[in-house]
Motif scaffolding. Structure first.
Motif, PDB file in Angstrom:
ATOM      1  N   PRO A 103       0.832  -1.203   0.000  1.00  0.00           N
ATOM      2  CA  PRO A 103       0.000   0.000   0.000  1.00  0.00           C
ATOM      3  C   PRO A 103       0.871   1.261   0.000  1.00  0.00           C
ATOM      4  O   PRO A 103       1.930   1.280   0.631  1.00  0.00           O
ATOM      5  CB  PRO A 103      -0.808  -0.107   1.301  1.00  0.00           C
ATOM      6  N   PRO A 104       0.441   2.301  -0.721  1.00  0.00           N
ATOM      7  CA  PRO A 104       1.252   3.525  -0.761  1.00  0.00           C
ATOM      8  C   PRO A 104       1.249   4.214   0.602  1.00  0.00           C
ATOM      9  O   PRO A 104       0.240   4.197   1.310  1.00  0.00           O
ATOM     10  CB  PRO A 104       0.559   4.385  -1.814  1.00  0.00           C
ATOM     11  N   THR A 105       2.392   4.794   0.956  1.00  0.00           N
ATOM     12  CA  THR A 105       2.456   5.507   2.234  1.00  0.00           C
ATOM     13  C   THR A 105       1.768   6.854   2.067  1.00  0.00           C
ATOM     14  O   THR A 105       2.037   7.577   1.098  1.00  0.00           O
ATOM     15  CB  THR A 105       3.916   5.723   2.682  1.00  0.00           C
TER      16      THR A 105
END
Length: 140
Positions: A103-105
């Motif tokens: 998941p993107p930060t």
């Protein structure tokens, strides 16, 4: 047997569709006779193996490799043999899914420091002064 992409995501063999086509590139005398290139098709939208968030990220990552129906097409023709191209296509699919699984930060909003604001204003003043000097010389 399943294609293991991450410790939690494994794609069932039944969800993968392979077709063999003639490859351009290396192959020697066999290049016009054998179908060594592999087209691996994986239906991202209908896959039960992928969580929804991962599927959405995978579709975004796929780019031009994704058809209008949501099928990811990976073509492998790097090698001279069908087996190595098959393995290459599966490996590339696994890497793509693994990348989509992260998941993107979220971005945290930050404010510029006082020193950076001062540097910016000083640079603007210096540029302005340079331009003012240019104007006086050309007026004559």
């Amino acid at each position: 047997m399943a294609l293991q992409c991450t410790p939690h995501i494994a794609i069932d063999e039944a969800e993968l569709e392979e077709s063999f086509v003639r490859a351009s590139g290396p192959g020697g005398q066999n290049v016009n006779k054998l179908s060594t290139a592999v087209q691996l098709r994986f239906d991202v939208r209908r896959s039960a193996a992928l969580p929804d968030a991962v599927a959405v990220r995978l579709m975004r990552l796929a780019g031009r490799r994704l058809t209008a129906e949501g099928v990811l097409v990976i073509t492998a023709q790097r090698f001279r043999t069908q087996e190595r191209n098959r393995a290459d296509a599966r490996e590339r699919l696994a890497e793509l899914v693994a990348e989509a699984a992260v998941p993107p930060t979220p971005r945290r909003a930050t404010r510029p420091t006082l020193a950076s604001k001062k540097r910016r204003l000083e640079a603007k003043a210096k540029r302005g002064a340079t331009k003012r000097l240019r104007g006086t010389a050309s007026a004559e």
